[in-house]
Design a protein around this motif. Sequence first.
Motif, PDB file in Angstrom:
ATOM      1  N   ASN A  51       0.869  -1.170   0.000  1.00 45.91           N
ATOM      2  CA  ASN A  51       0.000   0.000   0.000  1.00 45.91           C
ATOM      3  C   ASN A  51       0.910   1.225   0.000  1.00 45.91           C
ATOM      4  N   MET A  52       1.182   1.761  -1.173  1.00 50.80           N
ATOM      5  CA  MET A  52       2.157   2.844  -1.326  1.00 50.80           C
ATOM      6  C   MET A  52       1.761   4.127  -0.599  1.00 50.80           C
ATOM      7  N   ARG A  53       0.528   4.200  -0.111  1.00 51.57           N
ATOM      8  CA  ARG A  53       0.106   5.382   0.641  1.00 51.57           C
ATOM      9  C   ARG A  53       0.598   5.345   2.085  1.00 51.57           C
ATOM     10  N   ASN A  54       1.116   4.205   2.526  1.00 50.48           N
ATOM     11  CA  ASN A  54       1.609   4.080   3.893  1.00 50.48           C
ATOM     12  C   ASN A  54       3.127   4.207   3.940  1.00 50.48           C
ATOM     13  N   ILE A  55       3.604   4.913   4.954  1.00 51.38           N
ATOM     14  CA  ILE A  55       5.035   5.120   5.162  1.00 51.38           C
ATOM     15  C   ILE A  55       5.445   4.325   6.396  1.00 51.38           C
ATOM     16  N   LYS A  56       6.523   3.547   6.251  1.00 47.23           N
ATOM     17  CA  LYS A  56       7.069   2.773   7.372  1.00 47.23           C
ATOM     18  C   LYS A  56       8.291   3.523   7.899  1.00 47.23           C
ATOM     19  N   PRO A  57       8.139   4.263   9.004  1.00 47.36           N
ATOM     20  CA  PRO A  57       9.230   5.122   9.484  1.00 47.36           C
ATOM     21  C   PRO A  57      10.463   4.341   9.944  1.00 47.36           C
ATOM     22  N   ASP A  58      11.627   4.881   9.602  1.00 42.59           N
ATOM     23  CA  ASP A  58      12.866   4.382  10.190  1.00 42.59           C
ATOM     24  C   ASP A  58      13.089   5.183  11.479  1.00 42.59           C
ATOM     25  N   ASP A  59      14.263   5.080  12.078  1.00 43.45           N
ATOM     26  CA  ASP A  59      14.511   5.762  13.357  1.00 43.45           C
ATOM     27  C   ASP A  59      14.376   7.276  13.252  1.00 43.45           C
ATOM     28  N   LYS A  60      14.882   7.873  12.169  1.00 51.97           N
ATOM     29  CA  LYS A  60      14.803   9.332  12.008  1.00 51.97           C
ATOM     30  C   LYS A  60      13.365   9.802  11.828  1.00 51.97           C
ATOM     31  N   LEU A  61      12.600   9.110  10.979  1.00 52.45           N
ATOM     32  CA  LEU A  61      11.205   9.507  10.758  1.00 52.45           C
ATOM     33  C   LEU A  61      10.340   9.223  11.973  1.00 52.45           C
ATOM     34  N   ALA A  62      10.676   8.196  12.734  1.00 60.39           N
ATOM     35  CA  ALA A  62       9.902   7.871  13.932  1.00 60.39           C
ATOM     36  C   ALA A  62       9.945   9.024  14.930  1.00 60.39           C
ATOM     37  N   LYS A  63      11.063   9.754  14.975  1.00 63.57           N
ATOM     38  CA  LYS A  63      11.162  10.914  15.873  1.00 63.57           C
ATOM     39  C   LYS A  63      10.219  12.025  15.428  1.00 63.57           C
ATOM     40  N   ILE A  64       9.968  12.119  14.145  1.00 61.65           N
ATOM     41  CA  ILE A  64       9.062  13.144  13.615  1.00 61.65           C
ATOM     42  C   ILE A  64       7.609  12.696  13.754  1.00 61.65           C
ATOM     43  N   PHE A  65       7.339  11.434  13.419  1.00 65.83           N
ATOM     44  CA  PHE A  65       5.966  10.924  13.429  1.00 65.83           C
ATOM     45  C   PHE A  65       5.509  10.449  14.804  1.00 65.83           C
ATOM     46  N   GLY A  66       6.434  10.306  15.746  1.00 64.18           N
ATOM     47  CA  GLY A  66       6.078   9.920  17.104  1.00 64.18           C
ATOM     48  C   GLY A  66       5.907   8.429  17.312  1.00 64.18           C
ATOM     49  N   SER A  67       6.231   7.615  16.295  1.00 61.92           N
ATOM     50  CA  SER A  67       6.042   6.178  16.403  1.00 61.92           C
ATOM     51  C   SER A  67       6.764   5.478  15.264  1.00 61.92           C
ATOM     52  N   LYS A  68       7.089   4.220  15.458  1.00 64.34           N
ATOM     53  CA  LYS A  68       7.671   3.403  14.390  1.00 64.34           C
ATOM     54  C   LYS A  68       6.580   2.691  13.593  1.00 64.34           C
ATOM     55  N   ARG A  69       5.305   2.869  13.998  1.00 66.37           N
ATOM     56  CA  ARG A  69       4.202   2.249  13.261  1.00 66.37           C
ATOM     57  C   ARG A  69       3.979   2.971  11.946  1.00 66.37           C
ATOM     58  N   ALA A  70       3.562   2.244  10.934  1.00 69.53           N
ATOM     59  CA  ALA A  70       3.293   2.823   9.624  1.00 69.53           C
ATOM     60  C   ALA A  70       2.170   3.854   9.727  1.00 69.53           C
ATOM     61  N   ILE A  71       2.321   4.957   8.966  1.00 69.55           N
ATOM     62  CA  ILE A  71       1.270   5.972   8.937  1.00 69.55           C
ATOM     63  C   ILE A  71       0.901   6.270   7.489  1.00 69.55           C
ATOM     64  N   SER A  72      -0.290   6.782   7.308  1.00 76.48           N
ATOM     65  CA  SER A  72      -0.754   7.186   5.987  1.00 76.48           C
ATOM     66  C   SER A  72      -0.041   8.469   5.585  1.00 76.48           C
ATOM     67  N   MET A  73       0.280   8.595   4.306  1.00 75.26           N
ATOM     68  CA  MET A  73       0.943   9.810   3.835  1.00 75.26           C
ATOM     69  C   MET A  73       0.058  11.038   4.041  1.00 75.26           C
ATOM     70  N   PHE A  74      -1.243  10.840   4.168  1.00 71.96           N
ATOM     71  CA  PHE A  74      -2.164  11.952   4.385  1.00 71.96           C
ATOM     72  C   PHE A  74      -2.087  12.500   5.808  1.00 71.96           C
ATOM     73  N   LYS A  75      -1.499  11.735   6.732  1.00 71.76           N
ATOM     74  CA  LYS A  75      -1.348  12.188   8.115  1.00 71.76           C
ATOM     75  C   LYS A  75       0.005  12.858   8.350  1.00 71.76           C
ATOM     76  N   MET A  76       0.888  12.796   7.364  1.00 70.75           N
ATOM     77  CA  MET A  76       2.223  13.382   7.516  1.00 70.75           C
ATOM     78  C   MET A  76       2.201  14.877   7.835  1.00 70.75           C
ATOM     79  N   PRO A  77       1.390  15.704   7.159  1.00 71.79           N
ATOM     80  CA  PRO A  77       1.427  17.134   7.445  1.00 71.79           C
ATOM     81  C   PRO A  77       1.138  17.480   8.909  1.00 71.79           C
ATOM     82  N   GLY A  78       0.236  16.760   9.543  1.00 75.67           N
ATOM     83  CA  GLY A  78      -0.064  17.007  10.950  1.00 75.67           C
ATOM     84  C   GLY A  78       1.143  16.773  11.851  1.00 75.67           C
ATOM     85  N   HIS A  79       1.923  15.762  11.524  1.00 77.11           N
ATOM     86  CA  HIS A  79       3.126  15.470  12.310  1.00 77.11           C
ATOM     87  C   HIS A  79       4.235  16.470  12.006  1.00 77.11           C
ATOM     88  N   ILE A  80       4.328  16.879  10.768  1.00 78.15           N
ATOM     89  CA  ILE A  80       5.363  17.849  10.373  1.00 78.15           C
ATOM     90  C   ILE A  80       5.102  19.198  11.013  1.00 78.15           C
TER      91      ILE A  80
END
Length: 85
Positions: A51-80
């Motif tokens: 599902n290409m709409r989901n992002i699986k964060p690595d360690d660097k992205l997990a610090k931005i997204f608040g979790s290592k769980r996959a998130i939808s690309m549509f939720k990225m702006p809220g975390h940014i």
Amino acid sequence: MAKKANSAFMRKLKLSPELQAVCGKGPMPRTEITKNLWKYIKKHKLQDPDNMRNIKPDDKLAKIFGSKRAISMFKMPGHINKHVD
């Protein structure tokens, strides 16, 4: 003709250290932040292949997204938004 004001998307924003680790040194406009995030995601193959709409964060992205769980690309702006000023 009067000069048109810059869009809010073009206003340069300060980036948190976590976001700078992924996007590079700020300040930069929101459009550039998004472009750099997608470069990072594609370079490190962090999109879910099923599902290409989901992002699986690595360690660097997990610090931005608040979790290592996959998130939808549509939720990225809220975390940014939490990492720009």
